[in-house]
Scaffold this motif. Structure first.
Motif, short mmCIF file in Angstrom:
data_model
loop_
_atom_site.label_atom_id
_atom_site.label_comp_id
_atom_site.label_asym_id
_atom_site.label_seq_id
_atom_site.Cartn_x
_atom_site.Cartn_y
_atom_site.Cartn_z
N ALA A 86 0.72 -1.10 -0.03
CA ALA A 86 0.14 0.05 -0.12
C ALA A 86 0.91 1.29 -0.05
O ALA A 86 0.59 2.08 -0.63
N THR A 87 2.08 1.14 0.65
CA THR A 87 2.84 2.37 0.79
C THR A 87 3.41 2.71 -0.62
O THR A 87 3.60 3.70 -0.99
N ILE A 88 3.92 1.61 -1.19
CA ILE A 88 4.41 1.82 -2.71
C ILE A 88 3.47 2.40 -3.57
O ILE A 88 3.81 3.19 -4.32
N THR A 89 2.23 1.72 -3.48
CA THR A 89 1.29 2.29 -4.21
C THR A 89 0.96 3.60 -4.24
O THR A 89 0.75 4.55 -5.25
N GLY A 134 -7.48 7.01 -7.40
CA GLY A 134 -6.61 6.12 -8.29
C GLY A 134 -6.21 4.96 -7.69
O GLY A 134 -5.99 3.73 -8.02
N VAL A 135 -5.70 4.99 -6.35
CA VAL A 135 -5.16 3.94 -5.60
C VAL A 135 -6.14 2.95 -5.27
O VAL A 135 -5.61 1.60 -5.32
N ARG A 147 3.31 10.35 -9.44
CA ARG A 147 2.77 10.39 -10.75
C ARG A 147 1.84 11.68 -10.94
O ARG A 147 1.86 12.41 -12.05
N ARG A 148 1.27 11.97 -9.81
CA ARG A 148 0.02 13.12 -9.82
C ARG A 148 0.86 14.46 -9.59
O ARG A 148 0.52 15.45 -9.97
N LEU A 149 1.79 14.30 -8.53
CA LEU A 149 2.25 15.73 -8.05
C LEU A 149 3.77 16.17 -8.80
O LEU A 149 4.33 17.15 -8.30
N ARG A 154 3.85 5.92 -5.46
CA ARG A 154 3.74 5.65 -7.13
C ARG A 154 2.73 6.74 -7.53
O ARG A 154 2.98 7.51 -8.51
N TRP A 155 1.70 6.73 -6.86
CA TRP A 155 0.56 7.63 -7.30
C TRP A 155 0.83 9.01 -7.15
O TRP A 155 0.46 9.82 -7.81
#
Length: 261
Positions: A124-127, A187-188, A134-136, A130-131
């Motif tokens: 969950a932390t990696i996800t 997204g997550v 990607r978004r920021l 990653r998001w």
């Protein structure tokens, strides 16, 4: 005309389109251009009421409402920051200044209440990371570039065009960040975050409503006081009151959906 109707239907939330998109598009084609105002009104109405979207589970609906709460909180912060940075009519006396500080505290508390909780797992932390990257990445890079430029250039000697570009870049970075942060939580998915339970969600939305209503009324009151209207302040005050109305509508939707708890 069918192209316009199809385009408008695509502006509805995905959950709505999957359930009723084909039917709405067929009705719009049959009615022609007369259906366009109703489609636009329906699009705005659906985006303002995420609790009413078709959902596979109460948790999915709660996650959508949580995202709405975060969006409202960021919009309220952005409006308040606009007043502070652009010379808006912030309250000067101790009482009203204390009210604004209280609104900021309520805003932070509301965000803490409505924000989904990350699952305590490495995956969950990696996800989430990653998001977030990607978004920021774009707004963070743009904001950092503006900060570096401001500290490296003499503001008094810089041309007006550069100052305008820096200001535009700064507000673009803030706006993009406010847009992308809620998209991280959409997204997550449920494998990385746990939405707040119904009680905490309602309390959080109530808190955000109180912050927006109090801040909006205070800024609007200061903007029209003394016989001189401050346009920016009045606009921000009205905007905060509109965000209060969004929160009120969300609370009403949650009351009408007891199964969402």
């Amino acid at each position: 005309m069918s192209v316009v109707a199809r385009t408008l239907v695509r502006l509805y939330p995905d959950a709505f389109r999957e359930r009723w998109g084909a039917m709405v598009e067929e009705e719009a084609r049959g009615a022609g251009w007369k259906s366009w105002p109703n489609l636009v009104a329906g699009i705005a109405d659906m985006w303002l009421h995420p609790a009413l979207w078709p959902a596979d589970s109460p948790a999915q609906r709660q996650r959508r409402v949580a995202t709405m709460g975060i969006t409202v909180a960021l919009a309220a912060w952005l409006l308040g920051h606009l007043v502070a940075e652009q010379g808006g009519p912030l309250p000067a006396d101790g009482v009203r200044s204390g009210i604004m500080h209280g609104c900021t505290t309520l805003l932070l508390l509301g965000i803490a209440l409505v924000a989904p909780r990350p699952r305590p797992t490495l995956g969950a932390t990696i996800t989430l990371l990653r998001w977030a990257v990607r978004r920021l990445a774009v707004p963070a890079a743009l904001g950092a570039s503006v900060v570096v430029l401001v500290h490296g250039v003499d503001a008094a000697a810089s041309p007006p065009t550069l100052r305008t570009a820096v200001l535009a870049g700064w507000w673009t970075a803030l706006g993009l960040g406010a847009i992308q942060i809620p998209r991280i939580f959409t997204g997550v998915g449920a494998d990385a975050v746990v939405p707040p339970h119904a009680g905490r969600l309602r309390l959080g939305v109530w808190t955000l409503a109180a912050a927006s209503a109090t801040g909006g009324a205070t800024i609007l009151g200061v903007s029209v006081a003394g016989g001189a209207l401050h346009v920016l302040g009045a606009t921000v005050g009205v905007g905060l009151l509109l965000l209060t109305a969004v929160c009120a509508g969300t609370l009403r939707d949650l009351r009408e959906l007891p199964s969402a708890g």
